[in-house]
Design a protein around this motif. Structure first.
Motif, PDB file in Angstrom:
ATOM      1  N   PHE B 218       0.807  -1.221   0.000  1.00  0.00           N
ATOM      2  CA  PHE B 218       0.000   0.000   0.000  1.00  0.00           C
ATOM      3  C   PHE B 218       0.843   1.275   0.000  1.00  0.00           C
ATOM      4  CE2 PHE B 218      -3.342  -2.883   1.976  1.00  0.00           C
ATOM      5  CZ  PHE B 218      -3.920  -3.126   0.739  1.00  0.00           C
ATOM      6  N   ARG B 219       2.075   1.164   0.538  1.00  0.00           N
ATOM      7  CA  ARG B 219       2.938   2.354   0.513  1.00  0.00           C
ATOM      8  C   ARG B 219       3.542   2.562  -0.865  1.00  0.00           C
ATOM      9  NH1 ARG B 219       6.538   2.183   5.364  1.00  0.00           N
ATOM     10  NH2 ARG B 219       4.541   2.445   6.388  1.00  0.00           N
ATOM     11  N   ASN B 220       3.925   1.454  -1.485  1.00  0.00           N
ATOM     12  CA  ASN B 220       4.565   1.577  -2.790  1.00  0.00           C
ATOM     13  C   ASN B 220       3.808   0.802  -3.867  1.00  0.00           C
ATOM     14  OD1 ASN B 220       6.938   2.968  -1.726  1.00  0.00           O
ATOM     15  ND2 ASN B 220       7.332   0.997  -0.727  1.00  0.00           N
ATOM     16  N   PRO B 221       2.581   1.229  -4.145  1.00  0.00           N
ATOM     17  CA  PRO B 221       1.826   0.491  -5.162  1.00  0.00           C
ATOM     18  C   PRO B 221       2.516   0.594  -6.524  1.00  0.00           C
ATOM     19  CG  PRO B 221       0.664   2.490  -4.486  1.00  0.00           C
ATOM     20  CD  PRO B 221       1.853   2.389  -3.605  1.00  0.00           C
ATOM     21  N   VAL B 222       2.575  -0.530  -7.226  1.00  0.00           N
ATOM     22  CA  VAL B 222       3.282  -0.512  -8.506  1.00  0.00           C
ATOM     23  C   VAL B 222       2.393  -0.048  -9.651  1.00  0.00           C
ATOM     24  CG1 VAL B 222       4.962  -2.300  -7.925  1.00  0.00           C
ATOM     25  CG2 VAL B 222       2.749  -2.956  -8.895  1.00  0.00           C
ATOM     26  N   SER B 223       1.110   0.062  -9.396  1.00  0.00           N
ATOM     27  CA  SER B 223       0.247   0.515 -10.487  1.00  0.00           C
ATOM     28  C   SER B 223      -0.912   1.328  -9.930  1.00  0.00           C
ATOM     29  CB  SER B 223      -0.301  -0.675 -11.259  1.00  0.00           C
ATOM     30  OG  SER B 223      -1.291  -1.303 -10.480  1.00  0.00           O
ATOM     31  N   GLN B 268      10.377   8.407 -14.778  1.00  0.00           N
ATOM     32  CA  GLN B 268      10.157   8.460 -16.230  1.00  0.00           C
ATOM     33  C   GLN B 268       9.615   9.825 -16.601  1.00  0.00           C
ATOM     34  OE1 GLN B 268       7.496   5.248 -15.854  1.00  0.00           O
ATOM     35  NE2 GLN B 268       8.748   3.849 -17.074  1.00  0.00           N
ATOM     36  N   ASN B 269       9.620  10.120 -17.886  1.00  0.00           N
ATOM     37  CA  ASN B 269       9.078  11.406 -18.333  1.00  0.00           C
ATOM     38  C   ASN B 269       7.593  11.515 -18.002  1.00  0.00           C
ATOM     39  OD1 ASN B 269      11.540  12.011 -19.240  1.00  0.00           O
ATOM     40  ND2 ASN B 269      11.024  12.000 -21.436  1.00  0.00           N
ATOM     41  N   ILE B 270       6.894  10.393 -18.174  1.00  0.00           N
ATOM     42  CA  ILE B 270       5.477  10.385 -17.760  1.00  0.00           C
ATOM     43  C   ILE B 270       5.367   9.485 -16.539  1.00  0.00           C
ATOM     44  CG2 ILE B 270       3.145   9.726 -18.426  1.00  0.00           C
ATOM     45  CD1 ILE B 270       3.891  10.477 -21.303  1.00  0.00           C
ATOM     46  N   THR B 271       4.980  10.076 -15.431  1.00  0.00           N
ATOM     47  CA  THR B 271       4.952   9.335 -14.167  1.00  0.00           C
ATOM     48  C   THR B 271       3.613   9.571 -13.473  1.00  0.00           C
ATOM     49  OG1 THR B 271       7.320   9.639 -13.934  1.00  0.00           O
ATOM     50  CG2 THR B 271       6.128   9.111 -11.929  1.00  0.00           C
ATOM     51  N   HIS B 272       3.151   8.512 -12.786  1.00  0.00           N
ATOM     52  CA  HIS B 272       1.940   8.680 -11.979  1.00  0.00           C
ATOM     53  C   HIS B 272       2.316   9.194 -10.595  1.00  0.00           C
ATOM     54  CE1 HIS B 272      -0.058   6.191 -15.033  1.00  0.00           C
ATOM     55  NE2 HIS B 272      -1.161   6.774 -14.587  1.00  0.00           N
ATOM     56  N   LEU B 273       1.646  10.262 -10.167  1.00  0.00           N
ATOM     57  CA  LEU B 273       1.890  10.812  -8.835  1.00  0.00           C
ATOM     58  C   LEU B 273       0.676  10.546  -7.958  1.00  0.00           C
ATOM     59  CD1 LEU B 273       3.308  14.330  -9.791  1.00  0.00           C
ATOM     60  CD2 LEU B 273       4.578  12.221  -9.409  1.00  0.00           C
ATOM     61  N   MET B 274       0.948  10.309  -6.665  1.00  0.00           N
ATOM     62  CA  MET B 274      -0.170  10.068  -5.737  1.00  0.00           C
ATOM     63  C   MET B 274      -0.035  11.019  -4.549  1.00  0.00           C
ATOM     64  SD  MET B 274       0.082   5.993  -5.344  1.00  0.00           S
ATOM     65  CE  MET B 274       1.627   6.140  -4.496  1.00  0.00           C
ATOM     66  N   SER B 346       7.081  16.951  -0.686  1.00  0.00           N
ATOM     67  CA  SER B 346       7.529  15.664  -0.131  1.00  0.00           C
ATOM     68  C   SER B 346       6.359  14.707   0.127  1.00  0.00           C
ATOM     69  CB  SER B 346       8.297  15.890   1.168  1.00  0.00           C
ATOM     70  OG  SER B 346       7.466  16.567   2.077  1.00  0.00           O
ATOM     71  N   ALA B 347       5.119  15.264   0.105  1.00  0.00           N
ATOM     72  CA  ALA B 347       3.954  14.384   0.315  1.00  0.00           C
ATOM     73  C   ALA B 347       3.577  13.659  -0.972  1.00  0.00           C
ATOM     74  CB  ALA B 347       2.770  15.210   0.807  1.00  0.00           C
ATOM     75  N   VAL B 348       4.156  14.114  -2.088  1.00  0.00           N
ATOM     76  CA  VAL B 348       3.797  13.516  -3.379  1.00  0.00           C
ATOM     77  C   VAL B 348       4.632  12.246  -3.584  1.00  0.00           C
ATOM     78  CG1 VAL B 348       3.640  13.891  -5.863  1.00  0.00           C
ATOM     79  CG2 VAL B 348       3.330  15.810  -4.286  1.00  0.00           C
ATOM     80  N   ARG B 349       3.923  11.144  -3.813  1.00  0.00           N
ATOM     81  CA  ARG B 349       4.640   9.868  -4.031  1.00  0.00           C
ATOM     82  C   ARG B 349       4.571   9.478  -5.497  1.00  0.00           C
ATOM     83  NH1 ARG B 349       1.828   6.022  -0.345  1.00  0.00           N
ATOM     84  NH2 ARG B 349       1.147   7.400   1.319  1.00  0.00           N
ATOM     85  N   GLN B 350       5.590   8.775  -5.917  1.00  0.00           N
ATOM     86  CA  GLN B 350       5.613   8.342  -7.320  1.00  0.00           C
ATOM     87  C   GLN B 350       5.378   6.843  -7.412  1.00  0.00           C
ATOM     88  OE1 GLN B 350       9.031   9.609  -9.538  1.00  0.00           O
ATOM     89  NE2 GLN B 350       9.189  11.506  -8.367  1.00  0.00           N
ATOM     90  N   MET B 351       4.782   6.447  -8.522  1.00  0.00           N
ATOM     91  CA  MET B 351       4.562   5.006  -8.718  1.00  0.00           C
ATOM     92  C   MET B 351       5.638   4.430  -9.590  1.00  0.00           C
ATOM     93  SD  MET B 351       0.742   3.743  -9.235  1.00  0.00           S
ATOM     94  CE  MET B 351      -0.028   5.299  -9.271  1.00  0.00           C
TER      95      MET B 351
END
Lengths: 262, 351
Positions: B218-223, B268-274, B346-351
């Protein structure tokens, strides 16, 4: 509202007509036979022997062939195999062909010239003109009733229950006897009762294989052909009453044996 | 240990693809996924009810792929329990005990013991048709435990129960697991997975997306699928220019042109942010804080939750923000009101 009433009346009228069509001839036959005729017929040893023979031959046919057919019914309900549709069709064949033709066909298999006939003779069983032949003829024409009902009964048992039982470590045989068969019991039993009832009334196939000993449908026909309606009617009336009584009894017993399906 | 290696199977249009998993002894693994994801199919493959096209299953080093259903030491509890309707509860429980060389009294004792464990002693003389969903589920559990499986396979065991019963059964499952029983539990409910599992495996469209400890998953979801499953709603696809960096922050743009600043260099150039909804601050005015991501928007929707209130705030992108009921009151938040939202890079996480 008026239209609704008209529809209801039409429905009742036509339904009543059909029920009357079934009940009226039978009721007429039963009512036209006088009490003294009933008593005389019941005292006629030829009639009582014939009824006993008919009841037990059909019972024998049901117990031997009907019960042997239960595994086939399960197979048809549960397994997929090539030409399953054809097998299902073949099972109904005895119902659709003329029963005298079925008798002729059977004769080709069990007459004294065939190996089955000869094997029977060696162990003292005579098919042609014997009770064994009557049993085979009755079984042939009535088996579809038992197989079809049992197949539908097995198909209605949730497969999941059988799988759950296997998962609990039960062998397939144990699953069949503890899960599939008890849950399909109602249909299996009612199929067997139907098979037995159908066997009782068989005339065409039986007369080809065994004119004697005389089953009741042949006795009725013989009395009608030789002596006329008034001699055949009481036998027919007694036979109908006996069949009805046994049929109702079997139905009640097969229903009582069953509890909580859910 | 149960080891699943490269299991694949095709069932009509559905395709279970190359599933590999390891389940340690005593583990509590939940297979998490939407309905139709392939969780139940995998469970039925493990139980031997479905033969996979490819792959092998090892239990404690032994290849059990070809083993018949009745010999596999994996006990399956169906979602609809599959209790035998023509047998009373005690016969249902005793079913798996027959044929094991136990005497009548040994079977009775074992049934009593299992009924106590599953708290169904008072139901032993009832027929399954008269049981409630929770009672039937307990009986099904006791019945499966009777055959002493090495691994307990549970198909959505809590799905048909109301909240109270769900809590009770959850405790019972934990208890069974704590007694050393390995459990594989299929569910579509993230909360169920989060509260029960030691390990979570997420399945989507017949593919195993991710597996590991719940906090890792749940902390580091891959998708995006896993992230949404874990309750994170603020997921935005951002386009970054890797060379563009300002004051140590990387800047990316959402499809609707919202500028977002992140601390970690984008993978990556296109990244999902959470952005977890709890990390977003709502205010009436723009704030002078360390939060570098600040946007003005309006409240699109207000949804009351069990604990707190969810606000859907539109800033060009829709943000889900969780606030307390007190804040709704003190800030006089209502639908259509203009507000500011802010969160730290810093609250923004990357997938």
């Amino acid at each position: 509202m008026l239209k609704d009433w008209r529809t209801k009346l039409t429905l009742i009228f036509f339904s009543g007509l059909i029920i009357l069509f079934i009940v009226a001839p039978l009721l007429g036959l039963l009512l036209r036979t006088s009490p003294s005729e009933y008593i005389q017929t019941l005292q006629d040893s030829e009639v009582s022997q014939s009824i006993r023979l008919t009841l037990f031959s059909s019972m024998g046919a049901t117990l031997i062939f009907g019960i042997l057919a239960i595994p086939l019914a399960w197979l048809l309900a549960r397994k997929h195999f090539p030409m399953k549709g054809l097998v299902n069709g073949l099972i109904d064949l005895p119902v659709v062909i003329p029963h005298s033709a079925a008798g002729i066909a059977l004769l080709g298999v069990i007459s004294r010239g065939t190996w089955i006939g000869q094997a029977g003779e060696q162990v003292g069983i005579s098919f042609v003109g014997g009770t064994a032949g009557i049993v085979v003829a009755m079984a042939f024409v009535s088996l579809p009733f038992a197989i079809n009902a049992a197949r539908d009964g097995f198909a209605a048992v949730p497969e999941k229950l059988e799988k759950a039982a296997l998962n609990l470590g039960a062998s397939p045989v144990r699953v069949f006897f503890t899960i599939s068969l008890p849950l399909a019991k109602r249909s299996v039993l009612s199929g067997l009762v139907m098979m037995w009832a159908r066997g009782l009334s068989e005339f065409g196939a039986v007369i080809i294989i065994a004119y004697h000993p005389m089953v009741t449908p042949i006795l009725i026909w013989e009395r009608f052909a030789s002596f006329g309606l008034s001699y055949a009617r009481p036998v027919a009336a007694v036979f109908i009453l006996v069949c009805l009584a046994v049929f109702v009894l079997m139905r009640v017993l097969s229903q009582k044996n069953y509890h909580v399906r859910n | 240990m149960l080891e699943i290696k490269n299991i694949s199977t095709r069932l009509g249009d559905f395709h279970l693809k190359n599933i590999s998993l390891k389940v340690e002894k005593g583990d509590y693994l939940t297979l998490l996924g939407l309905s139709g994801a392939g969780k139940t199919v995998l469970l039925e493959i493990l139980a031997g009810l479905i033969t996979p096209d490819e792959g092998t299953i090892f239990l404690d080093g032994e290849n059990i792929s070809g083993m018949s259903i009745q010999k596999r030491p994996l006990g399956l509890v169906y979602q609809d329990m599959a209790l035998f309707p023509h047998m009373k509860v005690h016969k249902n429980i005793a079913f798996g005990l027959h044929g094991k060389g136990l005497s009548g009294s040994q079977i009775r004792n074992r049934v009593t013991q299992l009924a106590e464990q599953a708290r169904v002693t008072h139901l032993l003389d009832r027929h399954p048709g008269t049981l409630s969903g929770g009672e039937a589920q307990r009986v099904a559990l006791a019945r499966t435990l009777a055959s002493e499986p090495s691994v307990l396979l549970l198909d959505e065991p809590l799905a048909s129960l109301d909240v109270t019963l769900r809590h009770e059964l959850r405790d019972l499952l934990k208890e069974i697991n704590q007694s050393g029983k390995t459990i594989i539990h299929v569910t579509h409910d993230y909360m169920e997975a989060a509260t029960l599992s030691k390990t979570i495996a997420v399945i989507e469209n017949g593919t195993l997306l991710q597996w590991g400890k719940p906090e890792e998953v749940f902390r580091n979801p891959v998708s995006e699928f896993v992230a949404r499953f874990s309750g994170i709603k603020n997921i935005f696809q951002c386009r970054f220019n890797p060379d563009e960096q300002q004051n140590g922050l990387f800047r990316g743009k959402t499809p609707h042109g919202l500028l977002m600043k992140v601390i970690e260099p984008p993978a990556q150039n296109i990244t999902h942010l959470m952005i977890p909804g709890e990390d977003i601050i709502v205010s009436e005015q723009k704030l002078e804080t360390s939060a570098t991501n600040q946007y003005q928007g309006f409240i699109k929707e207000i949804i009351t939750l069990n604990h707190g209130v969810e606000l859907i705030i539109s800033t060009g992108e829709n943000f889900s923000v969780i606030v307390s009921k007190k804040s709704v009151h003190s800030l006089d938040l209502s639908r259509g009101k203009k507000v500011w939202i802010s969160f730290k890079a810093s609250a923004v996480r990357q997938m």
